[in-house]
Write a protein that holds these residues in place. Structure first.
Motif, PDB file in Angstrom:
ATOM      1  N   SER A  99       0.820  -1.215   0.000  1.00 56.00           N
ATOM      2  CA  SER A  99       0.000   0.000   0.000  1.00 56.00           C
ATOM      3  C   SER A  99       0.850   1.259   0.000  1.00 56.00           C
ATOM      4  N   CYS A 100       1.986   1.222   0.673  1.00 58.01           N
ATOM      5  CA  CYS A 100       2.853   2.412   0.759  1.00 58.01           C
ATOM      6  C   CYS A 100       3.365   2.838  -0.616  1.00 58.01           C
ATOM      7  N   ASN A 101       3.761   1.859  -1.434  1.00 55.64           N
ATOM      8  CA  ASN A 101       4.318   2.140  -2.756  1.00 55.64           C
ATOM      9  C   ASN A 101       3.349   1.811  -3.887  1.00 55.64           C
ATOM     10  N   VAL A 102       2.161   1.358  -3.554  1.00 59.40           N
ATOM     11  CA  VAL A 102       1.126   0.955  -4.495  1.00 59.40           C
ATOM     12  C   VAL A 102       1.706  -0.016  -5.532  1.00 59.40           C
ATOM     13  N   LEU A 103       2.228  -1.141  -5.018  1.00 57.62           N
ATOM     14  CA  LEU A 103       2.772  -2.192  -5.878  1.00 57.62           C
ATOM     15  C   LEU A 103       1.795  -3.348  -5.936  1.00 57.62           C
ATOM     16  N   SER A 104       1.593  -3.859  -7.131  1.00 58.15           N
ATOM     17  CA  SER A 104       0.708  -5.006  -7.296  1.00 58.15           C
ATOM     18  C   SER A 104       1.529  -6.290  -7.322  1.00 58.15           C
ATOM     19  N   ASP A 105       0.849  -7.415  -7.201  1.00 66.72           N
ATOM     20  CA  ASP A 105       1.530  -8.705  -7.303  1.00 66.72           C
ATOM     21  C   ASP A 105       2.135  -8.861  -8.695  1.00 66.72           C
ATOM     22  N   ARG A 106       1.493  -8.307  -9.703  1.00 66.36           N
ATOM     23  CA  ARG A 106       2.035  -8.365 -11.067  1.00 66.36           C
ATOM     24  C   ARG A 106       3.339  -7.570 -11.180  1.00 66.36           C
ATOM     25  N   ASP A 107       3.378  -6.405 -10.524  1.00 64.87           N
ATOM     26  CA  ASP A 107       4.612  -5.611 -10.520  1.00 64.87           C
ATOM     27  C   ASP A 107       5.763  -6.418  -9.920  1.00 64.87           C
ATOM     28  N   VAL A 108       5.490  -7.046  -8.790  1.00 66.56           N
ATOM     29  CA  VAL A 108       6.520  -7.823  -8.093  1.00 66.56           C
ATOM     30  C   VAL A 108       6.970  -8.995  -8.955  1.00 66.56           C
ATOM     31  N   ARG A 109       6.023  -9.729  -9.525  1.00 65.89           N
ATOM     32  CA  ARG A 109       6.381 -10.867 -10.383  1.00 65.89           C
ATOM     33  C   ARG A 109       7.237 -10.430 -11.575  1.00 65.89           C
ATOM     34  N   SER A 110       6.869  -9.326 -12.182  1.00 62.10           N
ATOM     35  CA  SER A 110       7.634  -8.815 -13.330  1.00 62.10           C
ATOM     36  C   SER A 110       9.065  -8.486 -12.933  1.00 62.10           C
TER      37      SER A 110
END
Length: 70
Positions: free
Chosen positions: A5-16
């Motif tokens: 939530s702090c950086n508004v990262l999605s699971d897709r962002d992390v996987r990429s």
């Protein structure tokens, strides 16, 4: 799904980021995405996503070091 939530990262962002860098470092994932950890509540979730994305395999250097022990 938003995992940070702090950086508004999605699971897709992390996987990429994990797939592009083949990293097991949460700080490297943040760096790849142009941010840094804030509160840290997402670290476990990011670690789980990294493990899933990389198939739970150990990096070669770690695997070799463990197998050389008697």
């Amino acid at each position: 799904m938003i995992v940070c939530s702090c950086n508004v990262l999605s699971d897709r962002d992390v996987r990429s980021a994990v797939e592009a860098e083949r990293t097991r470092s949460t700080s490297r994932v943040y760096g790849c995405l142009g941010c840094s950890a804030k509160c840290g509540r997402c670290a476990r979730t990011i670690r789980r996503i990294m493990d899933e994305a990389l198939g739970g395999a150990l990096p070669p250097a770690t695997a070799g070091a463990q197998s050389s022990q008697p």
